[in-house]
Scaffold this motif. Sequence first.
Motif, PDB file in Angstrom:
ATOM      1  N   ILE A  25      37.574  25.751  49.174  1.00  0.00           N
ATOM      2  CA  ILE A  25      37.773  24.306  49.373  1.00  0.00           C
ATOM      3  C   ILE A  25      36.469  23.555  49.105  1.00  0.00           C
ATOM      4  CG2 ILE A  25      38.197  22.540  51.140  1.00  0.00           C
ATOM      5  CD1 ILE A  25      40.281  24.521  52.313  1.00  0.00           C
ATOM      6  N   TRP A  26      35.365  24.086  49.597  1.00  0.00           N
ATOM      7  CA  TRP A  26      34.066  23.443  49.363  1.00  0.00           C
ATOM      8  C   TRP A  26      33.804  23.343  47.862  1.00  0.00           C
ATOM      9  CZ3 TRP A  26      29.844  25.740  46.963  1.00  0.00           C
ATOM     10  CH2 TRP A  26      28.698  24.944  46.904  1.00  0.00           C
ATOM     11  N   PHE A  27      34.011  24.443  47.139  1.00  0.00           N
ATOM     12  CA  PHE A  27      33.707  24.478  45.717  1.00  0.00           C
ATOM     13  C   PHE A  27      34.608  23.541  44.923  1.00  0.00           C
ATOM     14  CE2 PHE A  27      34.029  26.225  41.418  1.00  0.00           C
ATOM     15  CZ  PHE A  27      32.694  26.162  41.052  1.00  0.00           C
ATOM     16  N   VAL A  28      35.903  23.589  45.194  1.00  0.00           N
ATOM     17  CA  VAL A  28      36.850  22.773  44.443  1.00  0.00           C
ATOM     18  C   VAL A  28      36.641  21.283  44.736  1.00  0.00           C
ATOM     19  CG1 VAL A  28      39.313  22.244  44.202  1.00  0.00           C
ATOM     20  CG2 VAL A  28      38.545  24.603  44.150  1.00  0.00           C
ATOM     21  N   ILE A  32      34.289  15.463  44.521  1.00  0.00           N
ATOM     22  CA  ILE A  32      34.458  14.393  45.508  1.00  0.00           C
ATOM     23  C   ILE A  32      33.169  14.215  46.310  1.00  0.00           C
ATOM     24  CG2 ILE A  32      35.735  13.668  47.565  1.00  0.00           C
ATOM     25  CD1 ILE A  32      38.114  15.319  46.397  1.00  0.00           C
ATOM     26  N   GLN A  33      32.583  15.319  46.726  1.00  0.00           N
ATOM     27  CA  GLN A  33      31.353  15.261  47.508  1.00  0.00           C
ATOM     28  C   GLN A  33      30.217  14.614  46.712  1.00  0.00           C
ATOM     29  OE1 GLN A  33      30.453  19.128  49.391  1.00  0.00           O
ATOM     30  NE2 GLN A  33      32.497  19.720  48.685  1.00  0.00           N
ATOM     31  N   VAL A  34      30.036  15.041  45.471  1.00  0.00           N
ATOM     32  CA  VAL A  34      28.956  14.511  44.643  1.00  0.00           C
ATOM     33  C   VAL A  34      29.207  13.044  44.322  1.00  0.00           C
ATOM     34  CG1 VAL A  34      27.834  14.693  42.382  1.00  0.00           C
ATOM     35  CG2 VAL A  34      28.319  16.752  43.712  1.00  0.00           C
ATOM     36  N   SER A  35      30.450  12.706  44.037  1.00  0.00           N
ATOM     37  CA  SER A  35      30.788  11.329  43.718  1.00  0.00           C
ATOM     38  C   SER A  35      30.499  10.401  44.897  1.00  0.00           C
ATOM     39  CB  SER A  35      32.270  11.233  43.338  1.00  0.00           C
ATOM     40  OG  SER A  35      32.602   9.913  42.994  1.00  0.00           O
ATOM     41  N   CYS A  99      46.053  17.872  36.569  1.00  0.00           N
ATOM     42  CA  CYS A  99      45.652  16.520  36.154  1.00  0.00           C
ATOM     43  C   CYS A  99      44.961  15.779  37.288  1.00  0.00           C
ATOM     44  CB  CYS A  99      46.864  15.720  35.673  1.00  0.00           C
ATOM     45  SG  CYS A  99      47.520  16.240  34.086  1.00  0.00           S
ATOM     46  N   VAL A 100      45.450  15.953  38.506  1.00  0.00           N
ATOM     47  CA  VAL A 100      44.821  15.315  39.670  1.00  0.00           C
ATOM     48  C   VAL A 100      43.368  15.765  39.783  1.00  0.00           C
ATOM     49  CG1 VAL A 100      44.792  15.325  42.203  1.00  0.00           C
ATOM     50  CG2 VAL A 100      46.920  14.867  40.984  1.00  0.00           C
ATOM     51  N   TRP A 101      43.128  17.072  39.705  1.00  0.00           N
ATOM     52  CA  TRP A 101      41.768  17.587  39.864  1.00  0.00           C
ATOM     53  C   TRP A 101      40.868  17.196  38.704  1.00  0.00           C
ATOM     54  CZ3 TRP A 101      39.905  18.674  44.315  1.00  0.00           C
ATOM     55  CH2 TRP A 101      40.782  19.059  45.332  1.00  0.00           C
ATOM     56  N   TRP A 102      41.403  17.168  37.481  1.00  0.00           N
ATOM     57  CA  TRP A 102      40.600  16.724  36.342  1.00  0.00           C
ATOM     58  C   TRP A 102      40.327  15.229  36.434  1.00  0.00           C
ATOM     59  CZ3 TRP A 102      37.585  19.391  33.297  1.00  0.00           C
ATOM     60  CH2 TRP A 102      37.804  20.761  33.175  1.00  0.00           C
ATOM     61  N   GLY A 103      41.272  14.463  36.955  1.00  0.00           N
ATOM     62  CA  GLY A 103      41.041  13.032  37.166  1.00  0.00           C
ATOM     63  C   GLY A 103      39.940  12.793  38.184  1.00  0.00           C
ATOM     64  N   ILE A 104      39.970  13.533  39.281  1.00  0.00           N
ATOM     65  CA  ILE A 104      38.908  13.428  40.288  1.00  0.00           C
ATOM     66  C   ILE A 104      37.567  13.788  39.665  1.00  0.00           C
ATOM     67  CG2 ILE A 104      38.001  14.479  42.400  1.00  0.00           C
ATOM     68  CD1 ILE A 104      40.970  14.670  43.347  1.00  0.00           C
ATOM     69  N   TYR A 105      37.568  14.834  38.862  1.00  0.00           N
ATOM     70  CA  TYR A 105      36.324  15.223  38.193  1.00  0.00           C
ATOM     71  C   TYR A 105      35.809  14.091  37.304  1.00  0.00           C
ATOM     72  CZ  TYR A 105      33.205  16.960  34.674  1.00  0.00           C
ATOM     73  OH  TYR A 105      32.147  17.089  33.828  1.00  0.00           O
ATOM     74  N   SER A 120      34.418  23.041  39.001  1.00  0.00           N
ATOM     75  CA  SER A 120      35.421  22.865  40.062  1.00  0.00           C
ATOM     76  C   SER A 120      36.830  22.665  39.495  1.00  0.00           C
ATOM     77  CB  SER A 120      35.026  21.709  40.978  1.00  0.00           C
ATOM     78  OG  SER A 120      33.846  22.025  41.670  1.00  0.00           O
ATOM     79  N   PRO A 121      37.061  21.711  38.574  1.00  0.00           N
ATOM     80  CA  PRO A 121      38.417  21.605  38.018  1.00  0.00           C
ATOM     81  C   PRO A 121      38.785  22.788  37.130  1.00  0.00           C
ATOM     82  CG  PRO A 121      36.966  20.037  36.943  1.00  0.00           C
ATOM     83  CD  PRO A 121      36.200  20.622  38.103  1.00  0.00           C
ATOM     84  N   VAL A 122      37.775  23.412  36.507  1.00  0.00           N
ATOM     85  CA  VAL A 122      38.051  24.625  35.722  1.00  0.00           C
ATOM     86  C   VAL A 122      38.601  25.704  36.657  1.00  0.00           C
ATOM     87  CG1 VAL A 122      36.972  26.536  34.455  1.00  0.00           C
ATOM     88  CG2 VAL A 122      36.392  24.177  33.871  1.00  0.00           C
ATOM     89  N   ALA A 123      37.945  25.896  37.808  1.00  0.00           N
ATOM     90  CA  ALA A 123      38.405  26.905  38.774  1.00  0.00           C
ATOM     91  C   ALA A 123      39.793  26.565  39.295  1.00  0.00           C
ATOM     92  CB  ALA A 123      37.416  27.018  39.931  1.00  0.00           C
ATOM     93  N   MET A 124      40.027  25.312  39.624  1.00  0.00           N
ATOM     94  CA  MET A 124      41.335  24.922  40.152  1.00  0.00           C
ATOM     95  C   MET A 124      42.433  25.155  39.117  1.00  0.00           C
ATOM     96  SD  MET A 124      42.508  24.013  42.946  1.00  0.00           S
ATOM     97  CE  MET A 124      44.118  23.638  43.514  1.00  0.00           C
TER      98      MET A 124
END
Length: 168
Positions: A25-28, A32-35, A99-105, A120-124
């Motif tokens: 969860i931290w990695f994925v 969000i954390q960096v943003s 798409c959600v995770w790539w959008g967040i990225y 992170s989105p690659v892993a997800m």
Amino acid sequence: MLAELPGDPFLVAIRKVYAVQGVAIWFVSLPIQVSAAAGGGIPLVAVAGALLWVVGVVFESVGDHQLATFKADPANRGTVMDRGLWSWTRHPNYFGDSCVWWGIYLVSASAWPGALTVLSPVAMTYFLVFATGARLLEQHMAERPGYREYQARTSSFIPRPPKRERTK
């Protein structure tokens, strides 16, 4: 499974289940954390990310609704859902989630440090397609009547128009 492992079951659960999930969860969630820490970035990239996020949420929601409606009809019992989004991809919910995770990225990547979180989105996406998501479901569904034909005409992950059946 936990009962078979040596040691206190509580500590084994913490180590084998919760610690692994916590790290994942931290990695994925790194984008969000960096943003949150980075602040503003390039608005066009952030808007593209927000739009991709919306596409993902809509794709997941529509796919889930179509599947729930299909399953609620007793006439469909034992058949393969191959209508709507499910005729374009065998996993609209997983595609939408990706798409959600790539959008967040992309929102995160609109500011420089966020671009560093691309893994992170690659892993997800890897988990959704190969590790726990689509691959496991495909193994489970493989022996259902009509599923092999559905696989032959429908894209596994990225939505594409269904292949037409060949006439003899």
